[in-house]
Design a protein around this motif. Structure first.
Motif, PDB file in Angstrom:
ATOM      1  N   PHE A 623     -13.027   8.949  -3.888  1.00  0.00           N
ATOM      2  CA  PHE A 623     -13.605   8.705  -2.718  1.00  0.00           C
ATOM      3  C   PHE A 623     -12.500   8.946  -1.668  1.00  0.00           C
ATOM      4  O   PHE A 623     -12.756   8.499  -0.641  1.00  0.00           O
ATOM      5  N   MET A 624     -11.566   9.306  -1.805  1.00  0.00           N
ATOM      6  CA  MET A 624     -10.468   9.285  -0.905  1.00  0.00           C
ATOM      7  C   MET A 624     -10.981  10.453   0.271  1.00  0.00           C
ATOM      8  O   MET A 624     -10.723  10.034   1.509  1.00  0.00           O
ATOM      9  N   PRO A 625     -11.578  11.732   0.082  1.00  0.00           N
ATOM     10  CA  PRO A 625     -11.979  12.532   1.029  1.00  0.00           C
ATOM     11  C   PRO A 625     -12.858  12.039   1.810  1.00  0.00           C
ATOM     12  O   PRO A 625     -12.845  12.095   3.392  1.00  0.00           O
ATOM     13  N   ILE A 626     -13.845  11.159   1.657  1.00  0.00           N
ATOM     14  CA  ILE A 626     -14.991  10.507   2.430  1.00  0.00           C
ATOM     15  C   ILE A 626     -14.222   9.428   3.104  1.00  0.00           C
ATOM     16  O   ILE A 626     -14.480   9.431   4.311  1.00  0.00           O
ATOM     17  N   PHE A 627     -13.189   8.812   2.704  1.00  0.00           N
ATOM     18  CA  PHE A 627     -12.573   7.545   3.528  1.00  0.00           C
ATOM     19  C   PHE A 627     -11.723   8.348   4.535  1.00  0.00           C
ATOM     20  O   PHE A 627     -11.624   7.959   5.550  1.00  0.00           O
ATOM     21  N   LEU A 628     -11.078   9.272   3.960  1.00  0.00           N
ATOM     22  CA  LEU A 628     -10.140   9.909   5.041  1.00  0.00           C
ATOM     23  C   LEU A 628     -10.835  10.531   6.053  1.00  0.00           C
ATOM     24  O   LEU A 628     -10.305  10.355   7.366  1.00  0.00           O
ATOM     25  N   ALA A 684       1.804   4.477   6.538  1.00  0.00           N
ATOM     26  CA  ALA A 684       2.827   4.773   5.760  1.00  0.00           C
ATOM     27  C   ALA A 684       3.344   3.803   5.179  1.00  0.00           C
ATOM     28  O   ALA A 684       3.896   4.256   4.112  1.00  0.00           O
ATOM     29  N   ALA A 685       3.231   2.604   5.629  1.00  0.00           N
ATOM     30  CA  ALA A 685       3.721   1.329   4.996  1.00  0.00           C
ATOM     31  C   ALA A 685       3.224   1.244   3.435  1.00  0.00           C
ATOM     32  O   ALA A 685       4.000   0.809   2.564  1.00  0.00           O
ATOM     33  N   PHE A 686       1.845   2.062   3.297  1.00  0.00           N
ATOM     34  CA  PHE A 686       1.267   1.742   1.834  1.00  0.00           C
ATOM     35  C   PHE A 686       2.008   2.738   0.950  1.00  0.00           C
ATOM     36  O   PHE A 686       1.720   2.515  -0.436  1.00  0.00           O
ATOM     37  N   ILE A 687       2.569   3.653   1.535  1.00  0.00           N
ATOM     38  CA  ILE A 687       3.581   4.369   0.554  1.00  0.00           C
ATOM     39  C   ILE A 687       4.434   3.851  -0.326  1.00  0.00           C
ATOM     40  O   ILE A 687       4.710   4.018  -1.550  1.00  0.00           O
ATOM     41  N   LEU A 688       4.821   2.608   0.284  1.00  0.00           N
ATOM     42  CA  LEU A 688       5.965   1.812  -0.585  1.00  0.00           C
ATOM     43  C   LEU A 688       5.459   1.058  -1.841  1.00  0.00           C
ATOM     44  O   LEU A 688       5.962   0.822  -2.533  1.00  0.00           O
ATOM     45  N   ILE A 689       4.005   0.998  -1.783  1.00  0.00           N
ATOM     46  CA  ILE A 689       3.321   0.322  -2.923  1.00  0.00           C
ATOM     47  C   ILE A 689       3.561   1.192  -4.197  1.00  0.00           C
ATOM     48  O   ILE A 689       2.980   2.366  -4.075  1.00  0.00           O
ATOM     49  N   ASP A 690       3.823   0.797  -5.370  1.00  0.00           N
ATOM     50  CA  ASP A 690       4.116   1.507  -6.485  1.00  0.00           C
ATOM     51  C   ASP A 690       2.924   1.577  -7.179  1.00  0.00           C
ATOM     52  O   ASP A 690       2.665   1.172  -8.309  1.00  0.00           O
ATOM     53  N   GLU A 691       1.552   2.028  -6.720  1.00  0.00           N
ATOM     54  CA  GLU A 691       0.349   2.248  -7.056  1.00  0.00           C
ATOM     55  C   GLU A 691      -0.256   3.635  -6.807  1.00  0.00           C
ATOM     56  O   GLU A 691      -0.374   3.791  -5.474  1.00  0.00           O
ATOM     57  N   PRO A 692      -0.166   4.605  -7.734  1.00  0.00           N
ATOM     58  CA  PRO A 692      -0.450   6.054  -6.967  1.00  0.00           C
ATOM     59  C   PRO A 692      -1.638   6.288  -6.188  1.00  0.00           C
ATOM     60  O   PRO A 692      -1.364   6.757  -5.204  1.00  0.00           O
ATOM     61  N   ILE A 693      -2.825   5.356  -6.267  1.00  0.00           N
ATOM     62  CA  ILE A 693      -3.850   5.933  -5.675  1.00  0.00           C
ATOM     63  C   ILE A 693      -3.652   5.136  -4.391  1.00  0.00           C
ATOM     64  O   ILE A 693      -4.069   5.705  -3.371  1.00  0.00           O
ATOM     65  N   SER A 696      -1.405   7.397  -2.499  1.00  0.00           N
ATOM     66  CA  SER A 696      -1.629   8.645  -1.986  1.00  0.00           C
ATOM     67  C   SER A 696      -2.701   8.280  -0.697  1.00  0.00           C
ATOM     68  O   SER A 696      -2.780   9.189   0.180  1.00  0.00           O
ATOM     69  N   MET A 697      -3.582   7.228  -0.814  1.00  0.00           N
ATOM     70  CA  MET A 697      -4.169   6.911   0.546  1.00  0.00           C
ATOM     71  C   MET A 697      -3.447   6.590   1.645  1.00  0.00           C
ATOM     72  O   MET A 697      -3.801   7.356   2.912  1.00  0.00           O
TER      73      MET A 697
END
Length: 786
Positions: A623-628, A684-693, A696-697
């Protein structure tokens, strides 16, 4: 429109107690209703029309007691003895027995007792062998089927303890239950065993705190302080954005009283609501400050700000709402509800910016720009106009617009190349963070049993039209056919209904849930359904989590072009109305496509192909492309509207296109850049979360805003405007007559300081007419009258 909003802004400023009271009552009323009348959100996952959903309906018809795959709170505790040892060794057998006993004492456990993997494997094999002997079937086949589903690995070192929590849905598993499970696992892990767990019943394990959101808001506050040089002014956009998001989320919660709302619904509303809420307030507040440079009347300044920037906010908000509401075309209920909830939150954010912000300005008056921390002293060029970095950048682009266009298009095109290898899949335990117990359990299972153990499919066989005596043979024939397909590790009948009219065939692939080979197997099963149904007289269907998620991914992929067409098409019409031009909307939408394709290409390179080693390569969540597209399109059109409307405003008041572009950058580049930096920081702050999904979002959204705000809107668009010259504003006469005049630029508003000259915002920073400096809002000591 500008006139109506002008009056609304003045009224909200003048009668601020009434407007503030109205918003307070709205928040309290919705909050009280949500608290007292709301129902729990659900995780019901129904995708009408997909093949696996039809197969699930057939399964429910044949097996009424069957539980929906998405409602099963399954837990698989994986136990591994050290290398060179087995779970049958006395030392570890005793520890496993103690672990099983402790697991049986957990809250919300089923009534059926648990068994250790060694005992369960032996009991399963004995039962299958006994059944084979009674039916006269080959015992060797029974032993092979038992080995394929055995909870104990072939070498006896790894075992699986499986159960479903006694709950109606996954969301009913209490945090205390999961905490207790974690404690039991930790205690057993200290005794020499390796103990990990995965499954839908462990979804509470990943904990995502508010650290990332706080970091994003902190950066946003810093940028706003640098933009306005005032602590009070910097806090107003964040305050109004939080109020808008809070009211929107409470509204979503309140709607559960009337309809089922998915538990993931508030996610998108929170993300986009916070983003646009800050942006909209920022643009209106910046315009209010600029108008104070030309008038001592704060009420008039607010009216002009809401009439001009507020008009742009309305149309920018409409583009976002279109992008979010268009998620209905995907025909996936949980995505549609997320889109509608987010669209409603954006609508609230627009109303907050148009009414609550002016009311707060009316309440604070001269203190709106209090708490000064920085004094702005702009330079001037030879014409006496402000010379800032926006002007310098616009003039730099004007020197070689063709080169700029070629460089941007080629550069973004190259970045989009990896998109050709895009592989979409749903997140699973095998794609979780490498530090998580779910991922470690999945890796143990894959190494010991094969990756296909976590990707089972269920083939439902309906034999109601088959003579009763022939039904068992038909079931066996279907299982045998499935077992003979490529990438199938095992296929066997695992259950029949009481009437003997239906059976379930469990198919275990050799590949994992995120592998393309598993998708190919699903395709092969469905391609061959017609032949096997004709041979056996049965009706079949393939379902299960793996089949459902694969179908959802395919639905999303198929819907993507349609979604793009609807969003871009409707927004093109809306932008044509705003700019009264065909070429400006065309460049806006083509620029958006460039930025989105480049973003997806970079995301594929980094997260799917593993470039730079940031994460282990894995498929992109479906669902990432749709959300993006939905999120970035809304933000991109925000920046387009706010930047280009200032250009059009200058052009309407007599400037050439070239000068209007420069003047637009003089007035808007600083604010648009601030908005872009804020959004990049938040995402970008969400990149700090150690959860790949989530990582990546956050990465994709931050990169998309970077590309679109700074590369497309502030580089490509002005270059194209220079090349188009006056043709940029071309509109056929017949279309000009048909389109209503919405007056986004505030042309109908009487502003004496606009007499064909610059619409520059920050003249008052050097003195102006005392609207800021003379009232204590800005630095009055360093001003010089122009």
């Amino acid at each position: 429109m500008a006139t109506v909003l002008y009056r609304l802004g003045k009224t909200a400023f003048r009668r601020w107690p009434l407007f503030l009271t109205g918003w307070i009552i709205a928040v309290l009323a919705v909050g009280a209703f949500a608290t007292t009348m709301s129902k729990p959100m659900t995780d019901a996952f129904s995708i009408p029309g997909i093949p696996s959903e039809k197969a699930a309906d057939l399964q429910a018809e044949l097996f009424p007691d069957a539980v929906d795959a998405f409602d099963q709170a399954t837990v698989k505790v994986v136990v591994a003895a050290p290398e060179g040892s087995t779970l049958s060794d006395p030392e570890y057998a005793e520890q496993v027995q103690a672990l099983v006993a402790d697991l049986g004492k957990l809250p919300q456990m089923p009534d059926a007792p648990l068994a250790g993997p060694v005992e369960a494997a032996q009991a399963q094999e004995d039962a299958l062998v006994k059944a084979a002997k009674e039916a006269g079937s080959p015992v060797a086949d029974a032993r092979a089927n038992a080995a394929a589903l055995s909870p104990l690995s072939e070498d006896g070192r790894v075992g699986i303890i499986t159960w479903d929590f006694d709950v109606d849905a996954v969301t009913d598993v209490k945090p205390a239950t999961i905490d207790a499970l974690m404690d039991v696992m930790d205690e057993a892990d200290d005794d020499g065993l390796t103990v990990e767990a995965n499954g839908s019943g462990t979804t509470g394990f990943p904990e995502i705190g508010g650290t990332s959101e706080l970091i994003g808001i902190a950066v946003a506050l810093l940028v706003l302080i640098l933009t306005f040089g005032s602590l009070v002014a910097a806090g107003l956009p964040i305050l109004t954005a939080l109020i808008g998001v809070g009211l929107g989320i409470m509204g979503v919660t309140a709607m559960t009283a009337f309809t089922d709302i998915g538990s993931t619904t508030p996610m998108l509303a929170t993300m986009i609501g916070l983003a646009v809420g800050i942006d909209y307030a920022l643009f209106i507040l910046a315009r209010y400050r600029s108008e104070l440079h030309h008038t001592d009347d704060r009420e008039e300044a607010v009216g002009i700000a809401v009439g001009t920037a507020g008009s742009a906010v309305v149309f920018a908000g409409l583009t976002v709402i279109i992008a979010l509401a268009a998620l209905l075309v995907v025909r996936i209920p949980f995505l549609a509800s997320m889109g509608l909830a987010a669209a409603a939150t954006v609508l609230i954010s627009v109303l907050v910016a148009l009414t609550l912000l002016p009311a707060l300005l009316g309440m604070t008056k001269a203190k709106a720009f209090g708490g000064r921390v920085r004094h702005y002293r702009p330079k001037r060029d030879e014409d006496g106009l402000i010379l800032n970095n926006g002007v310098r950048w616009a003039r730099l682009i004007a020197r070689a617009p063709i080169a700029v266009v070629v460089l941007v298009v080629v550069g973004l095109g190259v970045l989009a190349v990896p998109l050709s290898n895009l592989h979409l899949a749903f997140p699973s335990d095998s794609t979780a963070s490498t530090d998580s117990t779910q991922r470690q359990a999945s890796d143990l299972v894959a190494d010991a049993f094969g990756p296909g153990r976590d990707a089972p499919m269920i083939m439902v066989v309906d034999a109601r039209d088959v003579p009763e005596a022939d039904r068992p043979a038909a079931f066996g024939e279907v299982a045998g056919w499935a077992a003979g397909l490529d990438d199938v590790q095992n296929a066997q009948v695992v259950g029949m209904n009481k009437q003997g009219t239906g059976a379930s065939v469990l198919i275990t692939p050799e590949s994992g849930p995120e592998d393309t080979a598993t998708e190919d197997l699903l395709t092969a099963l469905r391609d061959g359904q017609g032949d096997i149904e004709e041979q056996t007289g049965t009706t079949t269907g393939v379902t299960g989590l793996t089949a459902i998620t694969t179908d959802v991914s395919e639905r999303l992929s198929d819907a993507l072009p349609v979604y793009l067409a609807v969003v871009v098409g409707l927004a093109f019409l809306l932008l044509t109305l705003v700019f009264r031009s065909l070429l400006v909307p065309l460049t806006a939408t083509l620029g958006f496509l460039l930025s989105v394709l480049a973003t997806l290409g970079v995301t594929v390179a980094v997260f799917q192909d593993g470039m730079f080693g940031i994460v282990e390569g894995q498929p992109i969540v479906s669902f990432m492309p749709i959300f993006l597209i939905g999120l970035v399109f809304g933000l991109a059109m925000d920046y387009q509207v706010f930047l280009v409307t200032r250009m059009r405003e200058a052009h309407v008041h007599g400037m050439s296109t070239h000068d209007a572009v420069v003047d637009g950058f003089r007035n808007s580049a600083r604010v648009v850049a601030a908005a872009g930096v804020i959004m990049i920081s938040v995402f970008a702050a969400f990149i700090l979360i150690d959860e790949p999904i989530i990582k990546s979002m956050g990465f994709a959204l931050a990169v998309a805003v970077l590309f679109d705000a700074f590369i497309v809107r502030m580089t490509l668009i002005p270059a194209l405007m220079y090349l188009l010259h006056e043709k940029a504003w071309w509109l056929p006469a017949w279309l000009d007559r048909l389109l209503p005049n919405v007056d986004v630029e505030g042309e109908q508003l009487v502003r004496p300081h606009l007499n064909g000259g610059s619409t520059e915002d920050e003249v008052g920073e050097l003195g102006g007419r005392g609207g800021l400096g003379g009232r204590g809002g800005l630095d009055s000591e360093s001003t010089t009258r122009v």
